[in-house]
Structures are given as structure tokens and as C-alpha cells.
Design a protein around this motif. Structure first.
Motif, PDB file in Angstrom:
ATOM      1  N   ASN A  10       0.799  -1.213   0.000  1.00  0.00           N
ATOM      2  CA  ASN A  10       0.000   0.000   0.000  1.00  0.00           C
ATOM      3  C   ASN A  10       0.835   1.268   0.000  1.00  0.00           C
ATOM      4  N   PHE A  11       2.100   1.172  -0.386  1.00  0.00           N
ATOM      5  CA  PHE A  11       2.889   2.382  -0.567  1.00  0.00           C
ATOM      6  C   PHE A  11       2.498   3.045  -1.879  1.00  0.00           C
ATOM      7  N   ILE A  12       2.237   2.203  -2.828  1.00  0.00           N
ATOM      8  CA  ILE A  12       1.787   2.685  -4.127  1.00  0.00           C
ATOM      9  C   ILE A  12       0.455   2.008  -4.391  1.00  0.00           C
ATOM     10  N   VAL A  13      -0.538   2.778  -4.808  1.00  0.00           N
ATOM     11  CA  VAL A  13      -1.805   2.123  -5.104  1.00  0.00           C
ATOM     12  C   VAL A  13      -2.037   2.116  -6.604  1.00  0.00           C
ATOM     13  N   LYS A  14      -2.635   1.077  -7.034  1.00  0.00           N
ATOM     14  CA  LYS A  14      -2.991   0.944  -8.435  1.00  0.00           C
ATOM     15  C   LYS A  14      -4.342   1.590  -8.628  1.00  0.00           C
ATOM     16  N   GLY A  15      -4.400   2.547  -9.496  1.00  0.00           N
ATOM     17  CA  GLY A  15      -5.696   3.175  -9.742  1.00  0.00           C
ATOM     18  C   GLY A  15      -6.371   2.508 -10.918  1.00  0.00           C
ATOM     19  N   GLY A  16      -7.494   3.042 -11.316  1.00  0.00           N
ATOM     20  CA  GLY A  16      -8.166   2.534 -12.500  1.00  0.00           C
ATOM     21  C   GLY A  16      -7.350   2.896 -13.726  1.00  0.00           C
ATOM     22  N   SER A  17      -7.590   2.209 -14.802  1.00  0.00           N
ATOM     23  CA  SER A  17      -6.814   2.503 -15.997  1.00  0.00           C
ATOM     24  C   SER A  17      -7.343   3.765 -16.666  1.00  0.00           C
ATOM     25  N   CYS A  18      -6.469   4.438 -17.335  1.00  0.00           N
ATOM     26  CA  CYS A  18      -6.847   5.666 -18.024  1.00  0.00           C
ATOM     27  C   CYS A  18      -7.660   5.306 -19.253  1.00  0.00           C
ATOM     28  N   PRO A  19      -8.791   5.943 -19.444  1.00  0.00           N
ATOM     29  CA  PRO A  19      -9.635   5.563 -20.579  1.00  0.00           C
ATOM     30  C   PRO A  19      -8.988   5.851 -21.925  1.00  0.00           C
ATOM     31  N   LEU A  20      -8.115   6.839 -21.991  1.00  0.00           N
ATOM     32  CA  LEU A  20      -7.493   7.159 -23.280  1.00  0.00           C
ATOM     33  C   LEU A  20      -6.329   6.242 -23.577  1.00  0.00           C
ATOM     34  N   GLU A  21      -5.454   6.106 -22.590  1.00  0.00           N
ATOM     35  CA  GLU A  21      -4.256   5.324 -22.838  1.00  0.00           C
ATOM     36  C   GLU A  21      -4.491   3.835 -22.643  1.00  0.00           C
ATOM     37  N   GLY A  22      -5.344   3.517 -21.720  1.00  0.00           N
ATOM     38  CA  GLY A  22      -5.634   2.119 -21.475  1.00  0.00           C
ATOM     39  C   GLY A  22      -4.689   1.443 -20.518  1.00  0.00           C
ATOM     40  N   SER A  23      -3.629   2.122 -20.123  1.00  0.00           N
ATOM     41  CA  SER A  23      -2.697   1.486 -19.203  1.00  0.00           C
ATOM     42  C   SER A  23      -3.093   1.802 -17.763  1.00  0.00           C
ATOM     43  N   THR A  24      -2.620   0.961 -16.857  1.00  0.00           N
ATOM     44  CA  THR A  24      -2.931   1.183 -15.444  1.00  0.00           C
ATOM     45  C   THR A  24      -2.170   2.393 -14.933  1.00  0.00           C
TER      46      THR A  24
END
Lengths: 419, 672
Positions: free
Chosen positions: B629-643
């Protein structure tokens, strides 16, 4: 010692009465135009005339719909012991179609000494129900379906209601469907195909009138003179009770309490509390008991919460309120802290709390539900960045600060003044 | 599967060491240490761990044979609740736990801790119960909970091995009562100072034996004694009850099964494969089973009392009422969004229609937070207000060896601490080290302080109070008295003033160098605008950024303010993986010079190679940082598609990490 036992016995009797709705609603059902008489007439006529019927019992929660129905069913079971079988469902438990049919089959099986199979499918169960309806119709036995929380059955596809009501369209079947709901528009929730099969008979349950209330109080609270409880004590108890019931102050207490909710069950909870406070030493109900019960049952949870807060937490609340006054449409912990710092600077408040302490105080407030996050998005954001809002009005906050013991004067200033 | 969790304290910061061992055993996660302790994170982690342990794994015997035990050790009073829940969860019959308690508790070496200055009285009871599990089932529902050993020193932690549950007798109906000698009402009142009104009211509402009761709703803030008082009340009354906490029974099914198990006197053990007595998921099934079980139990009681007449056996329950207690009810609100469980529980009394059943709900939050569209008959509310200052004094005075001395100590500190919090658990942790400090000038702790001595002690303590106010929620260590004398003036160091924090440089992060660099680069990527990357990391662009800073017209000031506001609201920004890796490359290439000089050719030199092997390593580190939990994964960007990722590390912590690497972080931070 003997006296104490008597008092305890009396107290137990009163308490068990209060927990027993069918006792409570008995006196309200004598008159010919009471719901009890109407309901009994409808059901008994459909039993004797071997026809199908459906009724909705509507009324606010706690107005005794189920209790009256139980009374009626009890009487009818005595009257026609072999002609009735009762199936009870509750929307809270059986709103799921599958579950409802299973439960119907289970109760039918138990009623008719059949073996119930847990493995039976949805289809099996519904087939079984229809077959049973037909068989019972041929045997001139009425099946009464009681659907508590009727509105919850009207969610989704309403398969249960449809198949029940549809089965009742045939001549052979003989059943009564009684829906019980606290939604007055319960019949409007039905689909068209269900509604057209439903007889729109409705019985409305209203809160008791003042006279009824008085009668009810007397009925519940007076002790029987011809029971195991000693006769002298019961007579004395009843005399004191009569005095109190006639007392204007007592009437006022009851009226104040019933202002918020006039249903019988609401009253019962109050009486339960008052009766629990009865002094075992004296052994009689007093006005004091009712007064304490009133003050203990009418609570203002938000005010209590504010009173429980520490000074630092109050500071945070006031800061949030100021942010709201400033019409800052969304704010989070960081902006609250900014406000707090600016207040500290402008009012020269000497006490200094570290950021982490304030954050913990903030978390306490969240726990107390005086504030909450505005949205559920951003679960993975840390607390300090998620937007929050106050759950209390500024009036409540003001009230709370006033009732707070030794609330710092500065907080009032901050509440009033727009800096 | 988690095999070992412990909360360590090292040099004053609280470190959480968590070694996660996966079931496959092929994949070991790194051990992490969390220097900046976030309570919420920790609890989250704890819960995850619990859920993972309980749900993932179906065959407990496998686990036992592989690891033998599971170990939790705890520092925090507040954590004790979680830990307690872990312990109760072990009733689900999956794990053998060993509880290690050190830190503040080490001062109370007694096995039977005094009631109040103690984690949670009920928890304590729970321990005690599980220790003599061989004699009695304990009433809180850990039928098969293993023998729990408590250790009070850290040194012994490595040596602890879970011992196997001793064989226990079959449960009888007597086991539904509290299981210890009943206490008198006076004892009850005196063991809970400040709760007289509430206790008397509860006694009244519960009534004499065999008198029916409407549902009760007990509410009040955290650590105001709700659960303990209710449980002790049943000890006093000696009546049968079933306790289930929604903390540990975290889903409807587990809650239902736990209630049924207790009522059916079912004990989970190896013989029945740690399964529940009944499998029951739906409320409808639950009601049927419950009705059956309850009427069985009640008939049993009735039969007993009929047979025995006036004669009373030891351990025999009073009356034939059965009480169901649901603790932590506020958690139920989050169980299902359609929320049928809550109205169901509230209506349970009306559904059951059994006058012999009493329902008691215990909740943290007030009844008005439970409103839903559904509506229900409200239970009777009983409020437990937070303790007042006087109550707190009485509570804290309990079980003090030298009451006079402690009282004079409380005169000094209590008022100011009460302004921050009035929670007993937090206060007593905060006072423990402070009292030691207070007593330092004294040779004899049994002394009765006179005015002059009080003044002397006060002047000794006074400089400590203000900084320790800001320490309230931290657990301080007894060690490192040396550190206290130096830094006393700087505001920044106020956290360290109590001598809690040792030098940061000494702090061992137990994190590989590359992980640290990764952490820093994630922090930079989150804080700095992406457009500035080029100028910050490219030697050519540095001047450019400085130039821009100079102009400050009215408009730009406004802009600045807006931007500041935005960053307050939005928090750290998100970034794609590529950006993180690019920054990581830059940082390590800058740092490698210094690393080479020191001849520390570990991870840094790997970077020099810059090949694919390193990349996979870095990605592994990244995933472990994400898990910590030092870095959280957010939702992917709708334009780029990457996490997209986001760093949750605060600036202080990032600076600390950077200092441990001797990395000039502030040079790379963009200040608005």
C-alpha cells in the motif's frame, strides 16, 4: 420477603403482557366495526363459502396488523379446526422466489404430514403448491397465505404473487391471500397481470384514538384481582394506577410521547421502559417512572455525539462548518487543516496539535458519524484527500456547543463570526 | 497464506513486519517494514489477512502440518480489538494462534490483568477462557480455540510455538452461561467507575429471571465499556447468552452459523473438519434453524428447572431466557448494499415470536445512523456516553500501586489530554510512558508526595507534556532515553521529543535499495507535474524552471492559489508505469556514482547494466510496494488504457527514505 415476591411476580406479568401483542390488541377488537371483526368476517365467509379471496392489511409499522391477524387466525382455527391451514411468509426472509416456494412447500408438508425434500427444484415446488391447492380445494380445506412485508414480494418478477393469485383463479382451489404491508401504495407496486388477479380489498389500520389509548393503558397496566398475585396488593395497585391515569401530568407525558409516533407498538416500548423502572421496594408504578422513561427514550443522538467529542474534535467541526458557510462546495481534511491553521493564526490560539493528532481526531469524528465522506469513490485514496461533509446542521452544532460542558468561548465566536 | 505477522517497534517508529507466504509456497513476498504507521492501513491489512486466512483455505490440517502456528503480536490497545477478533475468528477452526503481547503490556505481568488498564476486559476474559479451555467452553464462541500462550517479552517471540488444543469435554447446556463464578452487583458497579447509571438501567431493563424483554440497543462511542459491561452483566446475572460480534463474523453466513453453533453446542474440531453445525446462508434458513435450536435449549432449561425444583446446581443458569447479543452492529450496514440483513436483525424479535428470547444489539453509532427505506421497529435505546474527566480519573486510578502519586500525576496531565481525546484506551497508552518520566526523580515509588515534591515533579515533567500531547496516539518505546535530551527546541522534532524516535539514519528500513529508489521515484512522479520531468531530470532544463519562478504578477499569484487548493483537494497525482520507470532510471543513474564510491555494488550497480533482468526485478519490487500500500494501483486511463499508479507516501516519510539513501530528494521536488 413475601411482599417482594409478589411485586416481582406482578412486574413479570406486566412485562410479559407488554411483550405479547395478542394480549395488547385484544380489547381493541370487541367492537363490530373494528378491523378484527371485519377481517374475521371476510376470512370466515370465504372459508364457509369455499371461495378464493385476497386482502391487504395496510398501516404504519407497529399498528398491530399482524397481531390482529393472529388473533383472527387463532379464533378461526378453533372455530374450523379442520378446514384451515395457514402458510406464513415474510418478505424479509422469502422475497426471493426460489426461497418462497421452498418455504411454502415446507410448511405445506409440515401441515399435511408429508415428507419435505430439500432437494426439490423451483419447478417441483411450484407444481407441488398448485397440486396441493387443488387437493385442498377438493377436500374443502382453505389455505390461508399470510404474506408479511407484502411490498417486498412485489420486487422483481413477482412470480410468487402471480402463481399464487393465478392458481386462485380456478374454481377448484380454495385459498385466501392476506398481504400485510406498511406501504400504503402496496397494491400500486403490483404488475398488471398480478393486479388484475388481486381483489382490491384493503383494511386500513389506524393509530388508536385517545379513548382507546386510555382503555389500552388501563387494560395493560392493571393487575388481575383473581390470580396468584395477592388480592389486596392487586387492588391497591389498581387503585393507584387509576389515580395516575386520571392525572393530567401523566396524560401530558403520554401525549408528548405519542406526538412523534402514535402507533401502539411505539407506546408499548415506552410502557416497557417505564414498567422496568418500577421500584421493587414500593411496588407501585409512579409518575416518576414514566418521566424517567420519557427522558431516556427520547434521545437526541447527534447532540449526544457532540457532547462526547473532545475539544479538538469540536474545533474541527467548527472549522468544517465555517468552510460550509464560505460555500466551499467540497473540502477534505487538508482544507479543514488549512482553515484550522488560519483560525489559530488569527485568534492567537496557543495550543498546537500536530497534524497526525488532528487526523486521528478527524477519524474519530468519522467513526462517530458526525461527518462522512461525500462519495464512495477513491477508496484507495488516503483519508486526508477524500472529500467530506458534515452530517449535522449548523443549528445542531450550535445547540451541541451550548450544552457542552465547559465549551471554550472562542468556538462560539468562530461559529458566529465570519472572518 | 500469512504465516507470521508482528508489529515491531524499532527505534520508536512503529514498524510492521509482514511476511506473507503464499499457499503455493513458490512465491515469497518480501518482508516489509512500514516506517510510517498508518492505523487504517494496518487494520485494513489485518482484515485482509484474516479474510484471506479464513476463506482461502479449506483444509486446516494442511496448514498446521506446514507451519504449526500463526503468530500475531500487537502493540496497540486499539489493535487489540482487531487481534481479539482474529482470535475469535480462530473459532472458525482454521488456525492455531499464538498471541504475543509486548510493549506497554510488559508492565503488567499478571496473567489476569486488572480490568481497566488493560486491552479489553472482555478480550482478557477471552484469553483466560481459552487458557483453561479444557475445563469449560468459553462463552464467547471460540469453542475450539487453541491454547493461547501469552508472552510478554520480545525475546521469547521466536521461541513460541503453538501448542495443540487439549482435548475437551463435550459441550453441555451449562456452557451457555458466562462460565465463571457470578459476581455481585456491587462488584460490577465498582469495576466500572462512571457507569453506574447505565449498569442499573440495564439491570432494570433485563429484569428478573424469566421475564421477557423487548430488544435493546446499546450504543456509545468507542471504548466506553459497552461490550464489557454487557458481558459482565451476564456474569452477574448468570443467565445463558450467545455472543457474536459482527467484527469477526464478517458475513451473514458466518454470523448465522456462529449463533447456531453456540446454540447447538457444536464445537468445531478436526473430527468434523472444522465445519459448522448447520450450513446456513439465507435468513429464511437461519430463522428455521434458530427457532428449532432455541426451543430445544429453552425446553432443556425448563426441564432442568422443573426437575430440580428449588435446588440449584453450581454452574446452572438462572431462568430460561436465552439472550442473543450482536456486537459491532454498525458493521452490518456495509455487508450488502441491498441491506436486507439489518432490517432482518431488527425485526428478528417479531419474526421469532418467542418471548423467551432477548435480543441485545451493541453498536458504536447511534440509532439514527441506521435509518433505511425499509423501516423497522426500533429497539429500546440505551446510551453509553463517553467518560467525563472525573470518570477517567477514577478509571485510570484503578489498579495503581501508589494512588496518591498517580493522582498528583493526573492532576498535571489529565486536563490537557482530555482536550484531545477522552478514550480510555488511548489515554492509558499515552500516560504509561509519561508516568515513568514523572517518577524518574523518585527513588522510592511508594512515597506519598507532599506539596514541595509535587512541585518538583511537575517542573520535571512539564517540558514533556506539550510534545507528548502530540504523541497521544503513538506507542512509545521504553528504550532510547539518550535521544530525549538533544532535540527539544525544533518544532519539527516534536514527535521525537519523548525520546521515542531514535535517529532516522539508524533506522533500518529492511527494504532493498532499489525498492527505496522505486518508492522515491513514485513519490516524485506523484508530486511533480509530468511536464516538468524533462527540466528536472535533464541537466539542460534546470535553469529554465528557475526562470519561470521569478515572475509573480497578480494573476499568477491567483493561479498559484488555485493550484494549491487543487493539490490540497486532489492529493497526489497518478502516473503511468512508463513514467515511473523512466524516473527510476534517472534517479539510479544519478545515484550510482555515489554507490560506486562506497563500493556498495548491490542493486544500484544492477541498474548500470540496465538489461531485462533488472526490469523484471523492478517490476516485482513494484508489485510488492503495491501490496504494501505504498503505491496504489488506480483505474486505468480511458485514453491510454494502461494502469495508472499513485503514491501514498507522505513527504516526511519520503524524505526519511531519501536520507537513508543519502539522496538529495528536495532538489528534485517541484515547489509551487
Amino acid at each position: 420477603m413475601g411482599r417482594e415476591n409478589t411485586v416481582e411476580e406482578a412486574l413479570n406479568l406486566l412485562r410479559s403482557r407488554l411483550c405479547n401483542p395478542s394480549f395488547v390488541f385484544k380489547p381493541l377488537s370487541d367492537s363490530p366495526d373494528s378491523n378484527y371483526s371485519k377481517l374475521k368476517f371476510i376470512i370466515s365467509s370465504s372459508v364457509t363459502e369455499a371461495c378464493n379471496n385476497s386482502i391487504l392489511l395496510l398501516g404504519p409499522r407497529g399498528s398491530g396488523k399482524i397481531a390482529v391477524l393472529e388473533l383472527v387466525l387463532k379464533d378461526l382455527l378453533v372455530e374450523f379446526p379442520d378446514l384451515i391451514s395457514v402458510i406464513k411468509l415474510s418478505g424479509l426472509l422469502h422475497s426471493d422466489d426460489n426461497c418462497a416456494f421452498k418455504e411454502i412447500s415446507r410448511q405445506l408438508c409440515a401441515e399435511h404430514q408429508l415428507l419435505f425434500s430439500k432437494m426439490a427444484s423451483f419447478d417441483d415446488n411450484s407444481q407441488f403448491m398448485i397440486a396441493m391447492l387443488r387437493e385442498c380445494g377438493l377436500a374443502h380445506k382453505t389455505i390461508i397465505f399470510v404474506l408479511d412485508e407484502f411490498d417486498l414480494f412485489a420486487q422483481g418478477k413477482q412470480r410468487v404473487l402471480y402463481s399464487l393469485l393465478d392458481a386462485m383463479q380456478s374454481v377448484t382451489s380454495q385459498a385466501v391471500v392476506i398481504g400485510v404491508s406498511c406501504r400504503l401504495d402496496a397494491d400500486q407496486l403490483l404488475e398488471k397481470r398480478v393486479r388484475s388477479r388481486f381483489s382490491h380489498r384493503k383494511l386500513l389500520f389506524l393509530p388508536p384514538s385517545k379513548e382507546d389509548l386510555q382503555r389500552l393503558l388501563e387494560h395493560i397496566l392493571s393487575l388481575p384481582v383473581d390470580s396468584t398475585i395477592s388480592h389486596d396488593y392487586a387492588v391497591e395497585f389498581n387503585a393507584k394506577l387509576q389515580n395516575m391515569l386520571a392525572d393530567e401530568k401523566f396524560k401530558q407525558i403520554i401525549i408528548t410521547y405519542m406526538d412523534s409516533d402514535a402507533t401502539v407498538n411505539h407506546l408499548l416500548r415506552f410502557l416497557f421502559r417505564a414498567v422496568s423502572y418500577m421500584e421493587l421496594g414500593s411496588g407501585f408504578l409512579s409518575l416518576e417512572n414514566f418521566k424517567t422513561a420519557l427522558s431516556n427514550i427520547q434521545r437526541q443522538p447527534k447532540l449526544e455525539c457532540i457532547k462526547d467529542c473532545s475539544i479538538l474534535e469540536l474545533h474541527i467541526l467548527v472549522c468544517m462548518k465555517r468552510l460550509e458557510v464560505k460555500e466551499q462546495n467540497s473540502y477534505n481534511f487538508n482544507s479543514v487543516m488549512k482553515e484550522y491553521k488560519s483560525i489559530r493564526a488569527s485568534f492567537q490560539i496557543s495550543e498546537y496539535y500536530a497534524w497526525s493528532i488532528c487526523l486521528r481526531a478527524f477519524e474519530h469524528l468519522l467513526q462517530r458519524e458526525l461527518i462522512c465522506f461525500t462519495d464512495n469513490r477513491g477508496q484507495n485514496q488516503s483519508v486526508e484527500f477524500r472529500p467530506v461533509k458534515l452530517l449535522i446542521s449548523s443549528h445542531e452544532l450550535q445547540q451541541g456547543l451550548k450544552s457542552y460542558r465547559s465549551c471554550p468561548a472562542i468556538l462560539f465566536k468562530l461559529m458566529d463570526r465570519e472572518v | 497464506m500469512v504465516s507470521f505477522i508482528s508489529f515491531h517497534r524499532k527505534g520508536g517508529s512503529i514498524l510492521l513486519l509482514c511476511t506473507c507466504l503464499h499457499q503455493t509456497k513458490a512465491h515469497w513476498r518480501e518482508s516489509f517494514i512500514f516506517p510510517a504507521f498508518s492505523f487504517t492501513n494496518c487494520v485494513l491489512l489485518y482484515n485482509q489477512v484474516l479474510v484471506a486466512t479464513i476463506t482461502n483455505h479449506q483444509s486446516p490440517s494442511n496448514l498446521f502440518s506446514e507451519f504449526g502456528f500463526c503468530c500475531f503480536s500487537v502493540h496497540f490497545f486499539s489493535d487489540i480489538r482487531v487481534c481479539g477478533s482474529a482470535l475469535i475468528s480462530s473459532n472458525q477452526g482454521l488456525l492455531n494462534w499464538v498471541l504475543l503481547v509486548f510493549g506497554p503490556f510488559s508492565h503488567q505481568k499478571t496473567t489476569i490483568c486488572p480490568d481497566f488498564l488493560n486491552p479489553k476486559p472482555w478480550l482478557n476474559h477471552l484469553w483466560r477462557k481459552s487458557e483453561n479451555i479444557g475445563h469449560r467452553r468459553n462463552s464467547m464462541g471460540k469453542e475450539e480455540s487453541p491454547q493461547v500462550t501469552r508472552r510478554t517479552t520480545r525475546s521469547s517471540s521466536s521461541a513460541t510455538v503453538g501448542t495443540k488444543t487439549c482435548d475437551s469435554h463435550p459441550l453441555t447446556i451449562k456452557d451457555l452461561v458466562f462460565g465463571e463464578d457470578p459476581i455481585s452487583l456491587n462488584d460490577l458497579l465498582s469495576s466500572f467507575p462512571g457507569r453506574r447509571i447505565q449498569i442499573l438501567e440495564l439491570v432494570r431493563l433485563l429484569g428478573a429471571s424469566n421475564s421477557p424483554m423487548l430488544p435493546l440497543f446499546i450504543y456509545g462511542g468507542a471504548s466506553s465499556g459497552k461490550t464489557s459491561i454487557v458481558l459482565q452483566m451476564f456474569r452477574h446475572l448468570n443467565r445463558p447468552f450467545v455472543y457474536s460480534s459482527c467484527h469477526t463474523c464478517y458475513s451473514p453466513r458466518i454470523l448465522f452459523e456462529s449463533v447456531l453453533n453456540q446454540l447447538l453446542l457444536h464445537r468445531k474440531d478436526a473430527a468434523n473438519g472444522y465445519s459448522s453445525a448447520k450450513r446456513c446462508e439465507r435468513p429464511s434458513d437461519f430463522v428455521n434453524f434458530l427457532r428449532e435450536a432455541l426451543s430445544n435449549v429453552i425446553n432443556n432449561f425448563k426441564g432442568n428447572s422443573g426437575k430440580l425444583g428449588t435446588k440449584k446446581l453450581v454452574g446452572q443458569a438462572d431462568g430460561n431466557m436465552v439472550y442473543l447479543i450482536f456486537d459491532n452492529l454498525e458493521l452490518v450496514r456495509e455487508w450488502d448494499k441491498s441491506s436486507t440483513i439489518l432490517p432482518f436483525l431488527f425485526n428478528l424479535y417479531d419474526i421469532l415470536k418467542m418471548p423467551e428470547v432477548g435480543l441485545i444489539f451493541v453498536s458504536n453509532t447511534s440509532p439514527d445512523t441506521y435509518y433505511s427505506n425499509m423501516g423497522y421497529m426500533e429497539p429500546i435505546p440505551v446510551h453509553f456516553p463517553d467518560y467525563t474527566e472525573d470518570d477517567l480519573r477514577q478509571i485510570l486510578m484503578k489498579n495503581q500501586a501508589n494512588r496518591k502519586l498517580y493522582s498528583s500525576f493526573l492532576d498535571v496531565v489529565l486536563r490537557s489530554f482530555c482536550r484531545i481525546t477522552r478514550r480510555v484506551d488511548e489515554l492509558s497508552t499515552a500516560f504509561l510512558p509519561l508516568f515513568q518520566k514523572y517518577c524518574e526523580p523518585l527513588h522510592d515509588l511508594g512515597v506519598v508526595p507532599n506539596e514541595e515534591m509535587k512541585r518538583r515533579l511537575f517542573s520535571h515533567l512539564q517540558p514533556q507534556i506539550a510534545p507528548s500531547l502530540n504523541e497521544v496516539f503513538k506507542v512509545s518505546s521504553q528504550s532510547s532515553p539518550a535521544a530525549e535530551s538533544n532535540k527539544e527546541t525544533k518544532k519539527k522534532s516534536s514527535r521525537r521529543k519523548l525520546g521515542v524516535c531514535a535517529e532516522i539514519d539508524e533506522l533500518d528500513f529492511h527494504m532493498s535499495t532499489s525498492a527505496k529508489y522505486l518508492l522515491i521515484s513514485a513519490f516524485l512522479a506523484s508530486r511533480n507535474p509530468a511536464t516538468l520531468d524533462a527540466s528536472l531530470f535533464d541537466s539542460m532544463g534546470g535553469i529554465d524552471s528557475r526562470k519561470r519562478k521569478r515572475k509573480s504578477s497578480q494573476k499568477s499569484l491567483e493561479k498559484k492559489e488555485n493550484a494549491e487548493q487543487e493539490i490540497l483537494m486532489k492529493g497526489p497525482g497518478t502516473f503511468p508505469l512508463e513514467r515511473l520507470l523512466a524516473i527510476f532510471q534517472c534517479l539510479t543513474s544519478v545515484a550510482e556514482g555515489s554507490i560506486d564510491e562506497e563500493e556498495h555494488g548491490d542493486e544500484g550497480s544492477g541498474v548500470q547494466g540496465g538489461d531485462g533482468g533488472l526490469m523484471s526485478d523492478v517490476l516485482l519490487q513494484l508489485s510488492s510496494l503495491c501490496n504494501a500500500n505504498f503505491i496504489v494501483k488506480g483505474g486505468s486511463c480511458p485514453l491510454e488504457g494502461s494502469t495508472r499508479y499513485r503514491s501514498t507516501v507522505c513527504e516526511d516519510m519520503a524524505l526519511k527514505v531519501a536520507r537513508s539513501l543519502k539522496f538529495p530528494l528536495s532538489k528534485y521536488l517541484y515547489r509551487r
